[in-house]
Write an enzyme that holds these catalytic residues in place. Structure first.
Site, PDB file in Angstrom:
ATOM      1  N   LYS A 261       0.831  -1.203   0.000  1.00  0.00           N
ATOM      2  CA  LYS A 261       0.000   0.000   0.000  1.00  0.00           C
ATOM      3  C   LYS A 261       0.873   1.265   0.000  1.00  0.00           C
ATOM      4  CE  LYS A 261      -3.774  -2.137   2.599  1.00  0.00           C
ATOM      5  NZ  LYS A 261      -4.564  -2.004   3.840  1.00  0.00           N
TER       6      LYS A 261
ATOM      7  N   TYR B  96     -12.511  -1.766  -3.378  1.00  0.00           N
ATOM      8  CA  TYR B  96     -13.139  -1.766  -2.053  1.00  0.00           C
ATOM      9  C   TYR B  96     -14.660  -1.805  -2.128  1.00  0.00           C
ATOM     10  CZ  TYR B  96      -8.613  -0.774   0.085  1.00  0.00           C
ATOM     11  OH  TYR B  96      -7.320  -0.849   0.520  1.00  0.00           O
TER      12      TYR B  96
ATOM     13  N   PHE C  80     -16.317   3.883   6.723  1.00  0.00           N
ATOM     14  CA  PHE C  80     -14.881   3.973   6.451  1.00  0.00           C
ATOM     15  C   PHE C  80     -14.534   3.849   4.967  1.00  0.00           C
ATOM     16  CE2 PHE C  80     -15.977  -0.363   7.720  1.00  0.00           C
ATOM     17  CZ  PHE C  80     -15.487  -1.112   6.660  1.00  0.00           C
TER      18      PHE C  80
ATOM     19  N   ARG D  28      -1.566 -14.739   3.735  1.00  0.00           N
ATOM     20  CA  ARG D  28      -2.378 -14.174   4.823  1.00  0.00           C
ATOM     21  C   ARG D  28      -1.672 -14.358   6.176  1.00  0.00           C
ATOM     22  NH1 ARG D  28      -5.988 -10.569   3.730  1.00  0.00           N
ATOM     23  NH2 ARG D  28      -6.868 -10.982   5.765  1.00  0.00           N
TER      24      ARG D  28
ATOM     25  N   ARG E 192       2.893  -7.106   9.050  1.00  0.00           N
ATOM     26  CA  ARG E 192       2.211  -6.048   9.810  1.00  0.00           C
ATOM     27  C   ARG E 192       2.724  -5.965  11.241  1.00  0.00           C
ATOM     28  NH1 ARG E 192      -3.636  -7.623   7.363  1.00  0.00           N
ATOM     29  NH2 ARG E 192      -3.570  -6.313   5.496  1.00  0.00           N
TER      30      ARG E 192
ATOM     31  N   ASN F 239      -1.419  -0.155   7.414  1.00  0.00           N
ATOM     32  CA  ASN F 239      -0.924  -1.485   7.757  1.00  0.00           C
ATOM     33  C   ASN F 239      -0.078  -2.137   6.658  1.00  0.00           C
ATOM     34  OD1 ASN F 239      -2.927  -2.272   5.968  1.00  0.00           O
ATOM     35  ND2 ASN F 239      -4.199  -3.253   7.512  1.00  0.00           N
TER      36      ASN F 239
ATOM     37  N   HIS G 291      -1.753  -5.387   1.543  1.00  0.00           N
ATOM     38  CA  HIS G 291      -3.070  -5.978   1.322  1.00  0.00           C
ATOM     39  C   HIS G 291      -2.854  -7.329   0.660  1.00  0.00           C
ATOM     40  CE1 HIS G 291      -7.203  -6.584  -0.066  1.00  0.00           C
ATOM     41  NE2 HIS G 291      -6.649  -6.986  -1.202  1.00  0.00           N
TER      42      HIS G 291
ATOM     43  N   GLU H 275      -9.795  -9.684  -7.570  1.00  0.00           N
ATOM     44  CA  GLU H 275      -8.740  -8.694  -7.379  1.00  0.00           C
ATOM     45  C   GLU H 275      -7.632  -8.841  -8.414  1.00  0.00           C
ATOM     46  OE1 GLU H 275      -7.648  -9.057  -3.247  1.00  0.00           O
ATOM     47  OE2 GLU H 275      -9.203  -7.633  -2.666  1.00  0.00           O
TER      48      GLU H 275
END
Length: 154
Positions: A12, A52, A60, A88, A105, A115, A118, A131
């Site tokens: 990110k 998103y 948010f 993950r 993270r 964080n 992604h 995605e």
């Protein structure tokens, strides 16, 4: 390689600004995964809203879109045995404060909204393919044989 799968991963804007692309790539390579696609890019408003989309209407949502469009990202597709779950686990919890040391993270994140990384969700059927398709055309993904695959998998 049996049971190989692909997963979408993105460093990110905060991770890019902090110079963590190499760290993230290195950790995924060290794990035995192989990159089959990668691009340094600026996400526009439309792509961010599509990415998103499941959060649209939530309080948010606008903040997510604003953040992901605030600077460049490094989007990637990784391949390997059980790749989605492996990535993950390596990423850690969404909230860095709850992430174990040794996870990306846990080692580099301090704030839920910043964080670093992604990765596609293992539990959300279809999110991974969706995605990958949002960020990559099929001809941008490279099928190749990694020299050490026989040493990584039975």
């Amino acid at each position: 390689m049996a049971d190989r799968e692909r997963t979408f991963v993105m460093v990110k804007p905060d991770g890019v600004q902090r110079g963590l692309i190499g760290e993230v790539v290195g950790r995924l390579e060290d794990r035995g995964l192989k990159m089959v696609g990668g691009k340094f890019m600026q996400i526009d408003q439309d792509l961010a809203e599509d990415h998103y989309g499941e959060h649209e209407g939530k309080p948010f949502f606008e903040g997510l879109v604003d953040f992901i469009t605030s600077g460049p990202v490094f989007a990637m597709v990784w391949e390997g045995q059980d790749a989605i779950r492996q990535v993950r686990r390596m990423m850690g919890e969404t909230d860095p404060a709850e992430s174990a040391p040794g996870t990306i993270r846990g080692d580099f994140g301090l704030d839920l909204g910043r964080n670093v990384i992604h990765g596609s969700d293992h539990e959300d059927e279809g999110s991974n393919e969706r995605e990958i398709g949002l960020f990559f055309d099929e001809d941008e993904l490279v099928d190749w044989e990694q020299a050490d695959e026989t040493w990584l998998y039975e």
